[in-house]
Design an enzyme around this catalytic site. Structure first.
Site, short mmCIF file in Angstrom:
data_model
loop_
_atom_site.label_atom_id
_atom_site.label_comp_id
_atom_site.label_asym_id
_atom_site.label_seq_id
_atom_site.Cartn_x
_atom_site.Cartn_y
_atom_site.Cartn_z
N GLU A 92 0.68 -1.30 0.05
CA GLU A 92 0.03 0.03 -0.07
C GLU A 92 0.98 1.26 0.04
O GLU A 92 0.64 2.16 -0.71
CB GLU A 92 -0.99 -0.15 1.22
CG GLU A 92 -1.85 -1.21 1.29
CD GLU A 92 -2.65 -1.43 -0.14
OE1 GLU A 92 -2.95 -0.32 -0.71
OE2 GLU A 92 -3.23 -2.45 -0.47
N HIS A 99 1.85 2.04 -3.34
CA HIS A 99 0.66 2.65 -4.17
C HIS A 99 0.72 4.11 -3.95
O HIS A 99 0.55 5.17 -4.76
CB HIS A 99 -0.67 2.22 -3.85
CG HIS A 99 -1.13 1.04 -4.63
ND1 HIS A 99 -0.90 0.81 -5.74
CD2 HIS A 99 -1.70 -0.16 -3.85
CE1 HIS A 99 -1.47 -0.29 -6.11
NE2 HIS A 99 -1.81 -0.94 -5.04
N GLU A 102 -1.28 -2.87 -9.63
CA GLU A 102 -0.88 -3.86 -8.94
C GLU A 102 0.36 -4.50 -9.05
O GLU A 102 1.05 -4.90 -7.96
CB GLU A 102 -2.14 -4.71 -9.09
CG GLU A 102 -3.47 -4.48 -8.47
CD GLU A 102 -3.41 -3.92 -7.00
OE1 GLU A 102 -2.72 -4.46 -6.12
OE2 GLU A 102 -3.86 -2.60 -6.76
#
Length: 299
Positions: free
Chosen positions: A135, A138, A209
């Site tokens: 995360e 990201h 992803e």
């Protein structure tokens, strides 16, 4: 590879915006529609840029968690942020037993990471580190903003088509246009446009992803920890899916929705098996040292 992925993402976002501009042109029937489309795309993008974090957190009833409630979790996140060279994000917990996580926010300075109670209870420290590192990647790559803009543009095209097509059918709004109530324009607004936008959005999500998985392996130095985590999340997540707005599904580390019935239409993640194979390939060239001790608050 990172730069190539960024170029692909930029191209896909441009194509999404182009669909909205084309929708405006087809509906109005002249060059004025181009300006309407451009204005609508710009307005949608700005709204998603500024309000993306609150929209996603509110959709799943995420609650902020104070440092005194989870001191070890905070310390682990801070150490991971040091490795990723990122400011510490805000931390939220989703009241769900489904193991999952997502990041949101318009930039690293306004980022938030949300973990479900299920993932906190399920994963051991090294695997939870890998999920958090995913995360954080990201956040570092600005994927949180990209996904928010992509989702908003895609949704905007769908709702624009529904609203304006109904208006064109019952209250013609494009009398001055050359196309007016062209059936082909209505078909584009109701079917072709939203379907194409959905495909572009899925392509954006899948690209990001894979890159986030690679970033997690880099930050933790332990790609196999993410392999174990993804295996558990995929298996248990489908038994206990999160029920929520499909528009926010791309934010999660694994698909949070059921894969049964019509929900298959909303799958935005690459196959977990493919992600695992890529991570195993990375592990062959990366020391598979167990970093859980190094990342432990007690260390």
């Amino acid at each position: 590879m990172v730069r190539i992925n960024q170029l692909k993402t930029l191209l896909l976002l441009m194509l999404l915006s182009g669909l909205i501009v084309l929708a405006g042109y087809l509906l109005v029937g002249n060059e004025t529609g181009l300006y309407y489309g451009l204005a609508f795309a710009a307005f949608s993008s700005f709204g998603s840029w500024y309000y993306s974090d609150q929209a996603a957190l509110s959709a799943f009833k995420a609650q902020p968690i104070a440092r005194e409630e989870a001191p070890e979790l905070y310390e682990r996140i801070e150490k991971l942020c040091d490795r990723a060279e990122l400011p510490n994000p805000k931390l939220y917990v989703l009241p769900s037993e489904s193991p999952n996580a997502f990041a949101t926010g318009r930039d690293p300075e306004h980022a938030a990471i949300a973990l479900t109670q299920g993932i906190i209870d399920l994963l051991p420290p090294d695997e939870l580190d890998a999920v958090i590192a995913h995360e954080l990647t990201h956040v570092r790559n600005r994927d949180t903003l990209t996904q928010a803009v992509a989702g908003t543009l895609s949704g905007s095209l769908t709702y624009l088509g529904r609203i304006l097509t109904i208006g064109a059918l019952y209250v013609p709004i494009a009398r001055i246009g050359r196309r007016g109530n062209n059936p082909l324009a209505i078909l584009f607004l109701l079917v072709i446009g939203p379907f194409s936008a959905g495909l572009l959005r899925m392509a954006i999500s899948r690209t990001r992803e894979y890159a986030a998985d690679e970033g997690a392996a880099e930050i933790t130095g332990n790609p196999l920890a993410l392999v174990r985590a993804l295996t558990k999340l995929e298996e248990i997540g489908q038994k206990v899916p999160i029920h929520g707005n499909p528009a926010f599904a791309p934010l999660f580390i694994v698909n949070p929705l059921s894969k049964e019935g019509l929900m298959k239409l909303f799958l935005t993640h690459p196959p977990t098996e493919d992600r695992i194979e890529r991570l195993k390939a990375i592990a062959k060239g990366t020391p598979s040292a167990n970093t859980s001790k190094a990342m432990s608050p007690a260390a």
